[in-house]
Design a protein around this motif. Structure first.
Motif, short mmCIF file in Angstrom:
data_model
loop_
_atom_site.label_atom_id
_atom_site.label_comp_id
_atom_site.label_asym_id
_atom_site.label_seq_id
_atom_site.Cartn_x
_atom_site.Cartn_y
_atom_site.Cartn_z
N VAL A 202 -22.23 57.63 21.66
CA VAL A 202 -22.94 56.39 21.93
C VAL A 202 -24.28 56.47 21.22
CG1 VAL A 202 -24.03 54.95 23.68
CG2 VAL A 202 -21.79 55.98 24.13
N SER A 203 -24.57 55.45 20.41
CA SER A 203 -25.83 55.41 19.66
C SER A 203 -26.72 54.31 20.22
CB SER A 203 -25.57 55.16 18.17
OG SER A 203 -24.83 56.23 17.62
N VAL A 204 -27.98 54.67 20.44
CA VAL A 204 -28.98 53.73 20.93
C VAL A 204 -30.08 53.63 19.87
CG1 VAL A 204 -30.73 53.26 22.69
CG2 VAL A 204 -28.53 54.29 23.34
N ASN A 205 -30.28 52.43 19.36
CA ASN A 205 -31.29 52.25 18.33
C ASN A 205 -31.95 50.88 18.52
OD1 ASN A 205 -32.90 52.49 16.10
ND2 ASN A 205 -31.25 52.33 14.59
N TYR A 206 -32.83 50.82 19.51
CA TYR A 206 -33.45 49.53 19.84
C TYR A 206 -34.83 49.39 19.20
CZ TYR A 206 -36.49 51.81 23.32
OH TYR A 206 -37.43 52.59 23.93
N GLY A 207 -35.22 50.39 18.35
CA GLY A 207 -36.53 50.34 17.71
C GLY A 207 -37.64 50.68 18.66
N GLY A 208 -37.35 51.59 19.59
CA GLY A 208 -38.31 51.90 20.65
C GLY A 208 -39.50 52.70 20.16
N GLU A 209 -40.40 52.91 21.10
CA GLU A 209 -41.62 53.64 20.75
C GLU A 209 -41.66 54.97 21.49
OE1 GLU A 209 -45.28 51.94 22.59
OE2 GLU A 209 -43.93 50.31 23.18
N THR A 210 -42.35 55.92 20.88
CA THR A 210 -42.53 57.22 21.49
C THR A 210 -43.25 57.07 22.83
OG1 THR A 210 -42.67 58.21 19.30
CG2 THR A 210 -43.56 59.51 21.13
N GLY A 211 -42.86 57.92 23.79
CA GLY A 211 -43.44 57.85 25.12
C GLY A 211 -42.47 57.35 26.17
N TYR A 212 -41.25 57.00 25.72
CA TYR A 212 -40.20 56.56 26.64
C TYR A 212 -39.06 57.58 26.63
CZ TYR A 212 -42.17 51.88 27.27
OH TYR A 212 -42.99 50.82 27.61
N THR A 213 -38.25 57.54 27.67
CA THR A 213 -36.99 58.27 27.69
C THR A 213 -35.85 57.28 27.82
OG1 THR A 213 -36.97 58.60 30.09
CG2 THR A 213 -38.05 60.32 28.73
N VAL A 214 -34.67 57.69 27.38
CA VAL A 214 -33.49 56.82 27.42
C VAL A 214 -32.30 57.62 27.92
CG1 VAL A 214 -32.97 57.30 24.97
CG2 VAL A 214 -32.00 55.27 26.08
N ARG A 215 -31.45 56.97 28.68
CA ARG A 215 -30.19 57.59 29.10
C ARG A 215 -29.10 56.53 29.09
NH1 ARG A 215 -31.73 58.63 35.44
NH2 ARG A 215 -31.14 56.57 36.25
N VAL A 216 -27.86 56.97 29.01
CA VAL A 216 -26.70 56.08 28.89
C VAL A 216 -25.92 56.08 30.20
CG1 VAL A 216 -24.43 55.82 27.78
CG2 VAL A 216 -26.49 56.23 26.39
N ARG A 217 -25.45 54.90 30.58
CA ARG A 217 -24.53 54.77 31.73
C ARG A 217 -23.17 54.38 31.20
NH1 ARG A 217 -25.49 52.08 37.61
NH2 ARG A 217 -26.71 53.98 37.71
N TRP A 218 -22.13 55.03 31.72
CA TRP A 218 -20.74 54.87 31.30
C TRP A 218 -19.94 54.46 32.54
CZ3 TRP A 218 -18.07 56.12 26.62
CH2 TRP A 218 -16.71 56.34 26.73
N VAL A 219 -19.48 53.23 32.59
CA VAL A 219 -18.82 52.71 33.79
C VAL A 219 -17.35 52.44 33.49
CG1 VAL A 219 -18.80 50.90 35.55
CG2 VAL A 219 -20.98 51.67 34.57
N GLY A 220 -16.49 53.28 34.04
CA GLY A 220 -15.05 53.11 33.90
C GLY A 220 -14.40 53.32 35.26
N VAL A 221 -13.38 54.17 35.30
CA VAL A 221 -12.78 54.47 36.61
C VAL A 221 -13.79 55.21 37.49
CG1 VAL A 221 -10.42 54.50 35.74
CG2 VAL A 221 -11.74 56.61 35.71
N THR A 222 -14.74 55.90 36.85
CA THR A 222 -15.86 56.54 37.53
C THR A 222 -17.13 56.19 36.76
OG1 THR A 222 -14.44 58.39 38.19
CG2 THR A 222 -16.81 58.77 38.33
N THR A 223 -18.24 56.12 37.45
CA THR A 223 -19.52 55.86 36.80
C THR A 223 -20.20 57.19 36.48
OG1 THR A 223 -19.81 53.72 37.88
CG2 THR A 223 -21.79 54.78 37.03
N HIS A 224 -20.60 57.35 35.22
CA HIS A 224 -21.29 58.56 34.77
C HIS A 224 -22.61 58.18 34.12
CE1 HIS A 224 -17.61 60.96 35.29
NE2 HIS A 224 -16.95 60.01 34.63
N GLU A 225 -23.56 59.11 34.14
CA GLU A 225 -24.81 58.95 33.42
C GLU A 225 -25.09 60.21 32.62
OE1 GLU A 225 -27.86 57.88 36.21
OE2 GLU A 225 -27.43 55.74 36.01
N THR A 226 -25.59 60.04 31.40
CA THR A 226 -25.95 61.18 30.56
C THR A 226 -27.31 61.73 31.00
OG1 THR A 226 -27.14 59.85 28.94
CG2 THR A 226 -24.76 60.09 28.62
N GLU A 227 -27.67 62.85 30.42
CA GLU A 227 -29.03 63.35 30.54
C GLU A 227 -29.97 62.44 29.74
OE1 GLU A 227 -30.07 65.90 32.42
OE2 GLU A 227 -28.02 66.21 33.14
N SER A 228 -31.22 62.42 30.10
CA SER A 228 -32.20 61.62 29.38
C SER A 228 -32.61 62.30 28.07
CB SER A 228 -33.43 61.39 30.24
OG SER A 228 -33.14 60.59 31.36
#
Length: 279
Positions: A202-228
């Motif tokens: 999964v690629s995230v490229n929203y043009g963000g700025e330094t100083g933030y963290t991002v994590r991904v949520r994956w919702v299927g038969v089970t809901t998972h979240e990645t590390e930040s």
């Protein structure tokens, strides 16, 4: 032919589908019947004009004419969304549903509502969502239907059309309600476009700025979240998706989005639009 007289006081149980007349002199009588039936049941039945055939070989015609109707059918009243914050009931903000699993759509006690009617909510946004069909049940009255939270998240900063549909006694034509135009307030960073997915990444490229963290949520038969991951301005964040997450959803749809938050803050997370993939 003889028919048993219908029992008095049960208008909603009578097997009447329309009021019919053949001569113009009969229109007032059927218009009275249409009005009276509506007063007792809240249901608008049509008036139909029958033109009989002039010969044995001819055919009778059955005609619905708007000019004949004493009462015209109206769309059922628009729904409400109880979590809205303004008097008009048409603005919603994420902070009010931040921890909620869903948003409720309130179907009102519409005219003629019957326990055996079936209803479902309509949510028309970036992607159209229809709730499960439910039976009204006894006693008839307003009903709350859940819309998954991700359907709201997917439309942050946008407007959606919210309505409901009815099948009277679970059969026949689908009746659509009037629509509520619901505005979902934008976030401080808006829009956060959906991520991309390819080859278990999964690629995230929203043009963000330094100083933030991002994590991904994956919702299927089970809901998972990645590390930040830390966000670096001008660089994409790429997340490797575990093979187990992929395999458990083989042949099924998965909803993927991400959230960002300022590092070392107590701010609420901000959410991206949703990517929908079939694995």
């Amino acid at each position: 032919m003889k028919l048993t007289t219908w029992q008095a006081g049960i208008p909603e149980q009578l097997p009447i589908e329309a009021f019919m007349y053949t001569r113009d002199t009969g229109i007032r009588s059927v218009q009275h019947d249409q009005r009276r039936f509506h007063e007792l049941t809240g249901v608008v039945l049509p008036i139909i004009k029958i033109t009989l055939a002039n010969t044995f070989q001819g055919q009778a015609t059955f005609e619905y004419r708007e000019v004949d109707q004493a009462i015209l059918p109206e769309s059922p009243t628009k729904p409400k969304v109880p979590k809205t914050y303004n008097a008009a009931g048409d603005h919603l903000k994420m902070s009010d549903i931040y921890t909620d699993a869903h948003v409720e759509v309130e179907v009102p006690h519409y005219a003629g509502m019957h326990a055996t009617d079936t209803i479902r909510a309509r949510w028309q946004g970036r992607v159209n969502y229809n709730s499960e069909i439910i039976t009204v049940g006894d006693p008839p009255g307003k009903r709350l239907i859940a819309i998954p939270r991700l359907e709201v998240v997917d439309n942050i900063g946008r407007s959606v059309e919210v309505g409901y549909s009815i099948k009277e006694k679970g059969v026949g034509e689908t009746i659509e309600s009037a629509r509520l135009t619901l505005h979902i307030d934008p976030q401080a960073v808006d829009p956060l476009l959906a991520p991309s997915y390819s080859n278990s990444k999964v690629s995230v490229n929203y043009g963000g700025e330094t100083g933030y963290t991002v994590r991904v949520r994956w919702v299927g038969v089970t809901t998972h979240e990645t590390e930040s991951q830390d966000v670096t301005s001008g660089q994409a964040n790429v997340f490797d998706i575990p093979s187990a997450w992929v395999s458990e959803n083989s042949g099924k749809p998965v909803l993927i989005n991400y959230s960002i938050v300022r590092k070392n803050s107590n701010e609420q997370r901000m959410f991206s639009q949703v990517l929908r993939v079939n694995l």
